[in-house]
Write a protein that holds these residues in place. Structure first.
Motif, PDB file in Angstrom:
ATOM      1  N   ILE A  21      -7.725  15.090  -5.498  1.00 24.74           N
ATOM      2  CA  ILE A  21      -7.289  16.449  -5.832  1.00 24.74           C
ATOM      3  C   ILE A  21      -7.847  16.737  -7.223  1.00 24.74           C
ATOM      4  CG2 ILE A  21      -5.180  16.418  -4.474  1.00 24.74           C
ATOM      5  CD1 ILE A  21      -3.676  16.045  -7.159  1.00 24.74           C
TER       6      ILE A  21
ATOM      7  N   MET B 167       2.388   9.840  -9.658  1.00 27.04           N
ATOM      8  CA  MET B 167       1.548   9.983 -10.854  1.00 27.04           C
ATOM      9  C   MET B 167       0.852  11.334 -10.870  1.00 27.04           C
ATOM     10  SD  MET B 167      -0.133   6.223 -11.292  1.00 27.04           S
ATOM     11  CE  MET B 167      -1.385   6.700 -12.446  1.00 27.04           C
ATOM     12  N   ILE B 168       0.336  11.718  -9.707  1.00 21.84           N
ATOM     13  CA  ILE B 168      -0.366  13.008  -9.626  1.00 21.84           C
ATOM     14  C   ILE B 168       0.600  14.144  -9.956  1.00 21.84           C
ATOM     15  CG2 ILE B 168      -1.490  14.615  -8.042  1.00 21.84           C
ATOM     16  CD1 ILE B 168      -2.571  12.076  -6.575  1.00 21.84           C
TER      17      ILE B 168
ATOM     18  N   ILE C 277      -7.571  19.104 -10.738  1.00 23.52           N
ATOM     19  CA  ILE C 277      -6.708  20.008 -11.512  1.00 23.52           C
ATOM     20  C   ILE C 277      -7.579  20.733 -12.520  1.00 23.52           C
ATOM     21  CG2 ILE C 277      -4.778  20.117 -13.123  1.00 23.52           C
ATOM     22  CD1 ILE C 277      -3.711  17.555 -11.804  1.00 23.52           C
TER      23      ILE C 277
ATOM     24  N   LEU D 225      -2.922  29.600 -21.827  1.00 27.41           N
ATOM     25  CA  LEU D 225      -2.601  29.612 -23.250  1.00 27.41           C
ATOM     26  C   LEU D 225      -3.537  30.530 -24.022  1.00 27.41           C
ATOM     27  CD1 LEU D 225      -1.834  25.851 -23.963  1.00 27.41           C
ATOM     28  CD2 LEU D 225      -0.213  27.737 -23.867  1.00 27.41           C
TER      29      LEU D 225
ATOM     30  N   GLN E 206       1.423  14.054 -13.548  1.00 28.56           N
ATOM     31  CA  GLN E 206       0.269  14.508 -14.334  1.00 28.56           C
ATOM     32  C   GLN E 206       0.292  16.046 -14.443  1.00 28.56           C
ATOM     33  OE1 GLN E 206      -2.369  11.708 -13.804  1.00 28.56           O
ATOM     34  NE2 GLN E 206      -3.001  12.103 -15.885  1.00 28.56           N
ATOM     35  N   GLN E 207       0.526  16.668 -13.315  1.00 30.31           N
ATOM     36  CA  GLN E 207       0.572  18.126 -13.287  1.00 30.31           C
ATOM     37  C   GLN E 207       1.756  18.634 -14.103  1.00 30.31           C
ATOM     38  OE1 GLN E 207      -1.754  20.077 -12.157  1.00 30.31           O
ATOM     39  NE2 GLN E 207      -0.588  21.900 -12.781  1.00 30.31           N
TER      40      GLN E 207
ATOM     41  N   ILE F 207      -8.374  13.539  -9.418  1.00 35.69           N
ATOM     42  CA  ILE F 207      -7.380  12.469  -9.307  1.00 35.69           C
ATOM     43  C   ILE F 207      -7.412  11.938  -7.885  1.00 35.69           C
ATOM     44  CG2 ILE F 207      -4.937  11.900  -9.465  1.00 35.69           C
ATOM     45  CD1 ILE F 207      -4.728  14.213 -11.497  1.00 35.69           C
TER      46      ILE F 207
ATOM     47  N   PRO G  57      -4.444   4.854  -3.524  1.00 42.22           N
ATOM     48  CA  PRO G  57      -3.561   4.201  -4.483  1.00 42.22           C
ATOM     49  C   PRO G  57      -4.284   3.299  -5.458  1.00 42.22           C
ATOM     50  CG  PRO G  57      -3.146   3.421  -2.243  1.00 42.22           C
ATOM     51  CD  PRO G  57      -4.046   4.592  -2.136  1.00 42.22           C
ATOM     52  N   TYR G  58      -5.269   2.546  -4.977  1.00 45.94           N
ATOM     53  CA  TYR G  58      -5.886   1.564  -5.867  1.00 45.94           C
ATOM     54  C   TYR G  58      -6.950   2.175  -6.772  1.00 45.94           C
ATOM     55  CZ  TYR G  58      -3.354  -1.613  -2.949  1.00 45.94           C
ATOM     56  OH  TYR G  58      -2.342  -2.239  -2.294  1.00 45.94           O
TER      57      TYR G  58
ATOM     58  N   ALA H 211       2.327   1.673  -3.409  1.00 42.19           N
ATOM     59  CA  ALA H 211       1.280   2.118  -4.342  1.00 42.19           C
ATOM     60  C   ALA H 211       0.935   3.590  -4.107  1.00 42.19           C
ATOM     61  CB  ALA H 211       0.035   1.263  -4.190  1.00 42.19           C
ATOM     62  N   THR H 212       0.886   3.955  -2.828  1.00 41.70           N
ATOM     63  CA  THR H 212       0.578   5.361  -2.503  1.00 41.70           C
ATOM     64  C   THR H 212       1.663   6.276  -3.055  1.00 41.70           C
ATOM     65  OG1 THR H 212      -0.429   4.583  -0.478  1.00 41.70           O
ATOM     66  CG2 THR H 212      -0.007   6.932  -0.624  1.00 41.70           C
TER      67      THR H 212
ATOM     68  N   ALA I 124       0.840  -1.206   0.000  1.00 40.84           N
ATOM     69  CA  ALA I 124       0.000   0.000   0.000  1.00 40.84           C
ATOM     70  C   ALA I 124       0.868   1.247   0.000  1.00 40.84           C
ATOM     71  CB  ALA I 124      -0.921  -0.006   1.204  1.00 40.84           C
TER      72      ALA I 124
ATOM     73  N   SER J 266       1.266   6.485  -6.651  1.00 40.09           N
ATOM     74  CA  SER J 266       0.072   7.290  -6.927  1.00 40.09           C
ATOM     75  C   SER J 266       0.387   8.778  -6.820  1.00 40.09           C
ATOM     76  CB  SER J 266      -1.028   6.887  -5.956  1.00 40.09           C
ATOM     77  OG  SER J 266      -2.042   7.825  -5.957  1.00 40.09           O
ATOM     78  N   GLN J 267       1.109   9.133  -5.761  1.00 45.06           N
ATOM     79  CA  GLN J 267       1.464  10.540  -5.569  1.00 45.06           C
ATOM     80  C   GLN J 267       2.389  11.019  -6.690  1.00 45.06           C
ATOM     81  OE1 GLN J 267       0.129  12.669  -3.310  1.00 45.06           O
ATOM     82  NE2 GLN J 267      -1.173  10.923  -2.870  1.00 45.06           N
TER      83      GLN J 267
ATOM     84  N   LYS K 223       3.110  17.129 -16.512  1.00 46.63           N
ATOM     85  CA  LYS K 223       2.831  16.876 -17.931  1.00 46.63           C
ATOM     86  C   LYS K 223       2.007  18.015 -18.532  1.00 46.63           C
ATOM     87  CE  LYS K 223       0.260  13.679 -20.818  1.00 46.63           C
ATOM     88  NZ  LYS K 223      -0.709  12.589 -20.788  1.00 46.63           N
ATOM     89  N   ILE K 224       1.001  18.445 -17.769  1.00 44.89           N
ATOM     90  CA  ILE K 224       0.145  19.548 -18.244  1.00 44.89           C
ATOM     91  C   ILE K 224       0.991  20.805 -18.443  1.00 44.89           C
ATOM     92  CG2 ILE K 224      -1.681  21.133 -17.519  1.00 44.89           C
ATOM     93  CD1 ILE K 224      -3.032  18.669 -16.219  1.00 44.89           C
TER      94      ILE K 224
ATOM     95  N   HIS L 176      -7.807  22.720 -15.667  1.00 41.41           N
ATOM     96  CA  HIS L 176      -6.873  22.859 -16.781  1.00 41.41           C
ATOM     97  C   HIS L 176      -7.632  23.129 -18.072  1.00 41.41           C
ATOM     98  CE1 HIS L 176      -3.743  22.109 -19.606  1.00 41.41           C
ATOM     99  NE2 HIS L 176      -4.235  20.949 -20.007  1.00 41.41           N
TER     100      HIS L 176
ATOM    101  N   GLN M 215       3.133  20.361 -21.449  1.00 41.93           N
ATOM    102  CA  GLN M 215       2.351  20.472 -22.691  1.00 41.93           C
ATOM    103  C   GLN M 215       2.148  21.940 -23.041  1.00 41.93           C
ATOM    104  OE1 GLN M 215      -1.161  18.174 -21.810  1.00 41.93           O
ATOM    105  NE2 GLN M 215      -0.478  16.446 -23.042  1.00 41.93           N
ATOM    106  N   GLU M 216       1.828  22.735 -22.019  1.00 44.69           N
ATOM    107  CA  GLU M 216       1.598  24.166 -22.266  1.00 44.69           C
ATOM    108  C   GLU M 216       2.894  24.843 -22.710  1.00 44.69           C
ATOM    109  OE1 GLU M 216      -2.215  24.831 -19.352  1.00 44.69           O
ATOM    110  OE2 GLU M 216      -0.398  25.971 -18.967  1.00 44.69           O
TER     111      GLU M 216
ATOM    112  N   ASN N  62      -6.295   4.939  -8.388  1.00 45.95           N
ATOM    113  CA  ASN N  62      -5.549   5.719  -9.369  1.00 45.95           C
ATOM    114  C   ASN N  62      -4.887   4.798 -10.385  1.00 45.95           C
ATOM    115  OD1 ASN N  62      -4.804   8.051 -10.446  1.00 45.95           O
ATOM    116  ND2 ASN N  62      -3.324   8.620  -8.894  1.00 45.95           N
ATOM    117  N   LYS N  63      -5.693   3.932 -10.945  1.00 51.09           N
ATOM    118  CA  LYS N  63      -5.133   2.897 -11.815  1.00 51.09           C
ATOM    119  C   LYS N  63      -4.827   3.435 -13.205  1.00 51.09           C
ATOM    120  CE  LYS N  63      -7.440  -0.944  -9.563  1.00 51.09           C
ATOM    121  NZ  LYS N  63      -8.563  -1.856  -9.648  1.00 51.09           N
TER     122      LYS N  63
ATOM    123  N   THR O  71      -1.443  -3.195  -9.693  1.00 49.07           N
ATOM    124  CA  THR O  71      -2.701  -2.527  -9.365  1.00 49.07           C
ATOM    125  C   THR O  71      -3.620  -3.377  -8.492  1.00 49.07           C
ATOM    126  OG1 THR O  71      -3.695  -3.360 -11.394  1.00 49.07           O
ATOM    127  CG2 THR O  71      -2.702  -1.172 -11.501  1.00 49.07           C
TER     128      THR O  71
ATOM    129  N   ILE P  42      -1.143  -0.158 -19.964  1.00 51.65           N
ATOM    130  CA  ILE P  42       0.294   0.083 -19.861  1.00 51.65           C
ATOM    131  C   ILE P  42       0.841  -0.334 -18.492  1.00 51.65           C
ATOM    132  CG2 ILE P  42       0.391   1.928 -21.576  1.00 51.65           C
ATOM    133  CD1 ILE P  42       0.395   3.899 -19.208  1.00 51.65           C
TER     134      ILE P  42
END
Lengths: 155, 620
Positions: free
Chosen positions: B50, A52-53, B52, B185, A56-57, B233, B237-238, A45-46, A42, A49-50, A59-60, B54, A63-64, B240-241, A134, A128
């Motif tokens: 959380i 990933m978050i 976002i 943008l 993700q941000q 998001i 953890p589980y 995974a946490t 756990a 997960s964090q 990445k945004i 965008h 991208q900009e 956020n697959k 998971t 992926i």
């Protein structure tokens, strides 16, 4: 009679207690181990997960940034930027009278730009992330128990 | 166990039981109370997710070679962060005035009030100052440096402060703490005016009101459009697959070639200026697949400063003259009349006609453009010499009106081409059955008067002659990129008004030659190359509603190489002042465009091209 037999073989109370305590402790230890494994997974995974978050941000934001910088690049490559540079560097446009044509076998004068893979070349969509990353312990147990081929049980 | 102890145990167990029962009841009540359920869900959302906020990038627009024509760039919105305590309102207001007062209608007092709003720890909201939108990156970089410098000054002073009083005095030093900026943008056109008549523009001054206007930005608004997306998001953890993909706008790849577009615009601008004309347009199309390679108009606007478009386009009847303005095309239309005549068998290339300089149709007399009799001639000469009288004879006397109008319908001249651009115009075709139609109308239409068409209608119809009788749907979109996959726009045939044979006959009839004695198109002749073309001069109606010989529309349509056309070009110069005939105004423009096209499209001269083996497609 039965009672007296039992009485004759009865363990000493402390032995029974030790046995009982050992069994409980074994169970507790097993639970503790399972909990630790669970907790470890756990926790990982946490953490993922964090990440990933956060990614993700990021990445945004990227991208900009990419979009903005590509526009900036396009500005530098625009006709109104390139023409004066071309003239400043002494380049002149060639005219049709000055063109010398040479036969090049197999030359393809026109080609279409591909900004992305064509629809026909699209790879088959698949997850992926492997399921091992998971699924929960419970999911894993369920999956493995259901796959056990018990004798006499029709699958 | 004593009685007393026993009763005490009973009391305690009763108390615990009551407490347990109370808790169970409370749990049940909590789980069924709608307000509590909502509260619980809110808390869950607050802590377990959380979100976002965008706004994804609006779809990009590329030319056929991948050059960016419309993209996005980062701009900033400046605001005051109320979660910052002890803001230096004077410095904030003064700096904003210093940087932006020239460009924006700012008021120091108002800015000071904004910056002085009390700190509110509970709301701690970010208050944007609306007047400071769309601030470029460079200005923000300068502000950032200034903000850091002020902060460094305060930090240094604080470190060297030895007394409480000295520490307090640090707060009197200037600071921009609380002045914040948020990136977003904004639509951006790196080529400024280039192809603006095709692309249109997207409004961006008000961040909440982004609308595609005109051209592709409007026509493909739904593809390009993106909306502000709130992505939830999970922190669990589980849960956020899967990765949360925020859909981007779809990108468009155009059939337009940026370099050709730029050159054609430049040629057009020079022609309009040289002839002191009102306006003009040039369309370059591939007749084999309907791809529009360039579409230039004059005037045009700068989409990066779209608020000036009324001024930039002053006097323009439509945003994109090539598709929006209808006009009487004049003699270029004779190609259509002759095509219908030949296709229907009403005339043959060998048919002769004695042109005496005038012909009566429906009770009205029609004269030649030079008011002269052209004598006995065959149909090819009739077309090359651009005899009005001969074409009226072909249209009104040889072709039946029913066949003539059926032919016009087959060429698509009674409807829009449905090109994928916003704002295509249409003037209703006057034909039998419509009000006030007479045979005179047919006679006039036969040589390109009494009929109003857009340049895109004309080039699309005449492209049939350049493409073995087949009309391909004119289009601007070559392909679209959706979620990282490129889908091609397949060219479509929309008509087959004439046979291959008729198309070839017309093409041969209209071969551009060097001698003015032979053709009206001599000004478009390019040594070493065989092209076909036709001039068209139409007298325009002046402000008094009368046809005025000094006000004309000069048009030219040309295609080539004649044996295997790679492009078709349509030129329309409106109200040229110094020369009024298309042969003097529009034909040289075609020549200039064609000279450029044969160079960049690698089209060798006839002697090389025709000697090449057929399997190489005629290309070197």
């Amino acid at each position: 009679m039965e009672k007296s037999k039992k009485q004759a073989y009865k363990q000493k109370p402390w032995r029974s207690q030790v046995k009982w305590i050992s069994q409980v402790l074994m169970a507790a230890l097993f639970l503790l181990l399972a909990s630790l494994i669970y907790l470890e997974l756990a926790g990982e995974a946490t953490n993922v997960s964090q990440q990933m978050i956060a990614l993700q941000q990021a990445k945004i934001e990227l991208q900009e940034k990419i979009a903005s910088q590509q526009s900036e690049l396009a500005r530098y490559r625009s006709t109104q930027s390139m023409k004066p540079r071309m003239e400043a560097m002494g380049f002149k446009r060639y005219t049709y009278e000055k063109v010398v044509y040479v036969m090049v076998p197999g030359y393809q004068p026109n080609f279409d730009i591909q900004l992305a893979p064509a629809a026909s070349q699209q790879a088959i969509d698949r997850p992926i992330i492997r399921s091992a990353y998971t699924e929960s312990l419970w999911d894993w147990l369920n999956e493995h128990l259901s796959s056990i081929n018990l004798p006499g049980v029709l699958q | 166990m004593s009685k007393i102890a026993n009763s005490r145990y009973q009391i305690i167990s009763l108390a615990f039981s009551a407490a347990a029962l109370f808790m169970v009841i409370q749990i049940i009540l909590l789980q069924h109370n709608p307000q509590k359920i909502e509260l619980s869900q809110d808390l869950y959302n607050l802590h377990e997710y959380i979100w976002i906020n965008h706004e994804p990038e609006r779809g990009r627009i590329y030319d056929r070679n991948g050059f960016l024509l419309a993209g996005s760039k980062t701009v900033y919105e400046i605001g005051i962060d109320l979660s910052v305590e002890n803001r230096d309102a004077h410095t904030i207001a003064s700096v904003l005035m210093q940087y932006f007062a020239d460009e924006y209608p700012l008021d120091y007092q108002q800015l000071y009030e904004f910056a002085s709003w009390p700190y509110d720890a509970k709301t701690a909201v970010y208050i944007p100052i609306v007047v400071l939108n769309n601030i470029p990156q460079e200005t923000i970089n300068e502000l950032d440096v200034l903000k850091d410098a002020f902060q460094a000054q305060r930090d240094t002073a604080l470190r060297s402060a030895r007394t409480r009083k000295a520490a307090r005095e640090v707060s009197s030093l200037p600071s921009l703490a609380g002045l914040t900026w948020q990136p977003r943008l904004q639509r951006y056109y790196p080529e400024d005016q280039l192809a603006s008549n095709i692309i249109g523009f997207t409004t961006f001054m008000q961040p909440d009101n982004k609308v595609g206007m005109f051209g592709l930005e409007s026509y493909y608004q739904e593809k390009l459009l993106t909306e502000t997306t709130v992505s939830y998001i999970s922190r669990l953890p589980y849960e956020n697959k899967s990765k949360t993909e925020i859909p981007l706008g779809q990108s468009l790849v155009l059939t337009i070639d940026r370099n050709i577009q730029e050159e054609v615009e430049s040629i057009l601008d020079n022609a309009v200026k040289k002839n002191n004309a009102d306006s003009g347009t040039i369309i370059v199309m591939n007749p084999k697949n309907g791809e529009v390679i360039a579409m230039a108009t004059n005037p045009r606007m700068n989409p990066n400063q779209y608020w000036n478009w009324g001024k930039d386009m002053e006097g323009a009847a439509s945003f994109n003259k090539a598709i929006g303005d209808t006009y009487e095309p004049g003699s270029v239309f004779k190609i259509i009349t002759m095509s219908i005549g030949l296709e229907s068998g009403a005339v043959t290339p060998e048919t002769t006609y004695e042109d005496i300089g005038v012909i009566s149709v429906g009770g009205r007399e029609v004269y030649n453009w030079n008011n002269q009799a052209m004598g006995l001639m065959d149909m090819g000469t009739c077309l090359r010499k651009s005899s009005n009288v001969c074409l009226v004879w072909v249209g009104a006397e040889k072709i039946k009106s029913e066949i003539f109008y059926k032919g016009l319908h087959a060429f698509g001249l009674n409807r829009r081409t449905n090109i994928d651009l916003d704002g295509e115009g249409l003037y209703p075709l006057k034909e039998p059955g419509t009000a006030d139609w007479t045979l005179t109308d047919l006679g006039r239409q036969a040589f390109g008067h009494g009929i109003s068409l857009t340049p895109i209608q004309m080039i699309t119809a005449i492209s049939a002659v350049a493409n073995n009788g087949r009309i391909m749907a004119p289009h601007i979109l070559k392909s679209v990129v959706v979620d990282g996959v490129q889908y091609d726009n397949i060219p479509q045939m929309i008509g087959n008004p004439i046979s291959e044979k008729t198309a070839q006959i017309i093409t041969d009839m209209l071969i551009i030659k060097e001698s003015p004695a032979e053709v009206e198109t001599w000004n478009a002749f390019i040594p070493g190359y065989t092209f076909s073309g036709k001039t068209g001069t139409a007298v325009k109606v002046d402000a008094n509603g009368q046809y005025n010989d000094s006000q004309t529309s000069a048009s030219f349509v040309g295609w080539g190489p004649s044996e295997d056309p790679q492009f078709i070009v349509y030129v329309w110069i409106e109200r040229p002042q110094y020369e009024t005939y298309a042969s003097m105004v529009a034909a040289p423009v075609f020549k200039e465009v064609a000279e450029y096209l044969i160079t960049v499209m690698d089209i060798p001269p006839d002697e090389i091209r025709l000697a090449l083996p057929a399997q190489n497609g005629g290309a070197p």
